[in-house]
Design a protein around this motif. Structure first.
Motif, PDB file in Angstrom:
ATOM      1  N   ASN A  97       3.846  -5.768  -7.103  1.00  0.00           N
ATOM      2  CA  ASN A  97       3.782  -4.107  -7.047  1.00  0.00           C
ATOM      3  C   ASN A  97       4.851  -3.281  -6.374  1.00  0.00           C
ATOM      4  OD1 ASN A  97       1.487  -3.439  -8.878  1.00  0.00           O
ATOM      5  ND2 ASN A  97       0.046  -4.239  -7.484  1.00  0.00           N
ATOM      6  N   SER A 130       3.371  -0.929 -11.203  1.00  0.00           N
ATOM      7  CA  SER A 130       2.041  -0.589 -10.608  1.00  0.00           C
ATOM      8  C   SER A 130       0.988  -1.116 -11.512  1.00  0.00           C
ATOM      9  CB  SER A 130       2.019   0.970 -10.921  1.00  0.00           C
ATOM     10  OG  SER A 130       0.694   1.407 -10.282  1.00  0.00           O
ATOM     11  N   ALA A 131       0.569  -2.410 -11.159  1.00  0.00           N
ATOM     12  CA  ALA A 131      -0.342  -2.878 -11.886  1.00  0.00           C
ATOM     13  C   ALA A 131      -2.063  -3.106 -11.025  1.00  0.00           C
ATOM     14  CB  ALA A 131       0.122  -4.558 -12.145  1.00  0.00           C
ATOM     15  N   SER A 132      -2.582  -3.583 -11.961  1.00  0.00           N
ATOM     16  CA  SER A 132      -4.092  -3.486 -11.450  1.00  0.00           C
ATOM     17  C   SER A 132      -4.423  -4.596 -10.151  1.00  0.00           C
ATOM     18  CB  SER A 132      -4.995  -3.892 -12.320  1.00  0.00           C
ATOM     19  OG  SER A 132      -5.027  -5.007 -13.017  1.00  0.00           O
ATOM     20  N   LYS A 133      -3.557  -5.473 -10.225  1.00  0.00           N
ATOM     21  CA  LYS A 133      -3.622  -6.552  -9.156  1.00  0.00           C
ATOM     22  C   LYS A 133      -2.036  -6.823  -8.825  1.00  0.00           C
ATOM     23  CE  LYS A 133      -8.134  -7.062  -8.819  1.00  0.00           C
ATOM     24  NZ  LYS A 133      -8.809  -6.965  -7.751  1.00  0.00           N
ATOM     25  N   ASP A 134      -1.675  -7.591  -7.778  1.00  0.00           N
ATOM     26  CA  ASP A 134      -0.287  -7.942  -7.502  1.00  0.00           C
ATOM     27  C   ASP A 134      -0.054  -9.092  -8.260  1.00  0.00           C
ATOM     28  OD1 ASP A 134       2.142  -7.795  -6.095  1.00  0.00           O
ATOM     29  OD2 ASP A 134       1.206  -7.427  -4.389  1.00  0.00           O
ATOM     30  N   SER A 136      -4.435 -11.270 -13.365  1.00  0.00           N
ATOM     31  CA  SER A 136      -4.968 -10.263 -14.255  1.00  0.00           C
ATOM     32  C   SER A 136      -4.108  -9.182 -14.930  1.00  0.00           C
ATOM     33  CB  SER A 136      -5.832  -9.435 -13.095  1.00  0.00           C
ATOM     34  OG  SER A 136      -6.925 -10.213 -12.602  1.00  0.00           O
ATOM     35  N   PRO A 137      -2.958  -8.747 -14.409  1.00  0.00           N
ATOM     36  CA  PRO A 137      -2.006  -7.894 -14.965  1.00  0.00           C
ATOM     37  C   PRO A 137      -1.644  -8.602 -16.359  1.00  0.00           C
ATOM     38  CG  PRO A 137      -1.619  -7.904 -12.766  1.00  0.00           C
ATOM     39  CD  PRO A 137      -2.633  -8.949 -12.916  1.00  0.00           C
ATOM     40  N   ASN A 185      -4.890  -9.074 -18.778  1.00  0.00           N
ATOM     41  CA  ASN A 185      -5.181  -7.725 -19.421  1.00  0.00           C
ATOM     42  C   ASN A 185      -4.304  -7.060 -20.180  1.00  0.00           C
ATOM     43  OD1 ASN A 185      -7.625  -8.287 -17.895  1.00  0.00           O
ATOM     44  ND2 ASN A 185      -7.014  -7.017 -15.889  1.00  0.00           N
ATOM     45  N   GLU A 199      -1.391  -5.755 -19.416  1.00  0.00           N
ATOM     46  CA  GLU A 199      -0.613  -4.752 -18.846  1.00  0.00           C
ATOM     47  C   GLU A 199       0.897  -5.118 -18.735  1.00  0.00           C
ATOM     48  OE1 GLU A 199      -2.261  -3.864 -14.823  1.00  0.00           O
ATOM     49  OE2 GLU A 199      -3.965  -4.984 -15.417  1.00  0.00           O
TER      50      GLU A 199
END
Length: 429
Positions: free
Chosen positions: A200, A252-256, A261-262, A265, A267
């Motif tokens: 991130n 800028s992702a949901s997790k680092d 997860s990014p 998911n 992303e």
């Protein structure tokens, strides 16, 4: 892992660590707000009582597993303490007090300062002839002047995850060079998906990957000065800076980066992450992903990745040093069934004893087997035992200035080189 294990791998005093090979672990960090000690061990009434510290691993079931292992030891009662927060900070403080854990894990084994201060016991005899069964580079990383101060627990590594279907649809081959990686990131990005995610902050643990993939290292062969004051590394950093500013990086992702997860998911089409995330990624994407080492950078570069391991250590000033050594040998040398369980059933990892890898079902085929081969062919320890925190702080600051503030690499790293030379004289002295 936060950078506990993840750092471990960036691991461990490395440029970005923080975040270094550890490397599996907690997604929060290390130690800080510790849980209450848990009494384990079938020898509850035994006269010898040992305390054992772990950082907070992120993989479900790990805490119960390590307590179960300790409960199976019948020569002492073992109090397992599971710690959340800044583990490294808490451990450093504890080693200076009377509240010293008999056994504890440390990223990449103990630091050179722990060894020089006499805080950790020599485990050479504890590991004994079994030394040859462990990854030799990890044994070297946890050794100083011919003595072994940490026993590797489980190996973690960094990997480049990519979506097979997306690359195929775009007519791309898995990138083997940095030029190919940049081209793929730019072609795969869409308004809803990043081309590549490395953290991130846009940098993550990539400086270490760039160091190795450009054909450089932390020190020169004699460990007398910095090994990265080279035009090839300067260019690697400026090439990455161009990618950083290209818009192809998801920043800028949901997790680092240390959480899969990014990528899982959708992303991002590609993500630099850890082997420890593979199990969760497979649950979401099935077989629609592959793994790679970091692509070769520049003319003298080669594909590379970082790996690391937490090492089990014994406090040299503890109350039961010999009993603690015996326990550590039992747990991390002799109990191979526990080691396979630890590596195979809580995330995806590689046993520190190489001969145990074939017993891990997650490494038998597909992406797991590819990762094991990448480790064997392209893996390098995340840092050198002489790489100190002061060196890492200077290196990190310089790299950030180069990438984010467009500072001149030669000038910024020359100052780091002077700091490295001075620090080497200190730690060797």
């Amino acid at each position: 892992m936060n950078l506990t294990r993840r750092n471990l791998i960036t691991l461990a005093g490395s440029a970005v660590a923080a975040g270094a090979l550890s490397a599996c672990g907690s997604n929060k960090g290390g130690i800080g707000e510790g849980s209450s000690p848990s009494a384990s061990g079938s020898a509850a009434g035994n006269a010898v009582s040992l305390t054992q510290w772990y950082h907070e691993y992120g993989e479900a079931g790990t805490q119960d597993a390590v307590k179960k292992y300790a409960a199976g030891y019948d020569k002492a009662s073992v109090q397992v303490k599971w710690n959340a927060g800044d583990y490294a900070k808490l451990l450093s403080a504890a080693l200076l007090t009377k509240d010293i854990p008999d056994v504890f894990e440390s990223e990449m084994g103990p630091s050179i300062d722990m060894i020089k201060a006499g805080q950790v016991a020599d485990l050479t005899d504890a590991i004994g002839e079994a030394k040859s069964r462990f990854n030799p580079e990890l044994i070297e990383r946890m050794s100083y002047e011919g003595k072994i101060y940490g026993i590797p627990q489980v190996v973690d590594m960094h990997l480049l995850y990519y979506r097979r279907s997306l690359l195929e649809k775009a007519g791309l081959q898995p990138p083997k060079t940095f030029t190919e990686l940049v081209a793929a990131a730019n072609k795969l990005k869409t308004k809803d998906m990043g081309g590549l995610f490395v953290g991130n902050d846009g940098i993550g643990p990539i400086p270490t990957a760039l160091l190795y993939a450009s054909g450089n290292d932390w020190f020169d062969e004699g460990r007398t000065k910095a090994g990265f004051l080279d035009a090839s590394f300067y260019k690697a950093l400026t090439d990455f800076r161009d990618l950083f500013n290209s818009g192809a990086l998801l920043q800028s992702a949901s997790k680092d980066w240390f959480d899969g997860s990014p990528f899982a998911n959708e992303e991002t089409a590609m993500q630099w992450g850890g082997l420890w995330s593979m199990t969760d990624i497979q649950k979401t994407l099935g077989d629609d992903f592959g793994v790679l080492p970091f692509p070769a950078v520049g003319d003298k570069g080669k594909q590379a990745t970082m790996f690391g391991a937490f090492g089990a250590c014994v406090a040299a000033k503890g109350a039961n040093v010999e009993a603690a050594k015996e326990y550590v040998k039992w747990l991390w040398v002799d109990q191979t069934d526990h080691q396979v369980d630890f590596a195979n059933n809580y995330g995806t990892h590689v046993p520190a004893q190489g001969e145990l890898a074939p017993k891990c079902t997650k490494l038998a085929e597909g992406a797991g087997a590819d990762a094991a081969k990448i480790l064997a062919d392209f893996g390098k320890p995340a840092s050198d035992i002489l790489w100190s925190g002061a060196m890492g702080d200077a290196f990190n600051a310089a790299v950030s200035n180069i990438i984010k503030k467009k500072a001149d690499p030669a000038k910024e790293l020359a100052a780091v080189g002077s700091r490295v030379t001075a620090e080497l004289k200190r730690v060797k002295g």
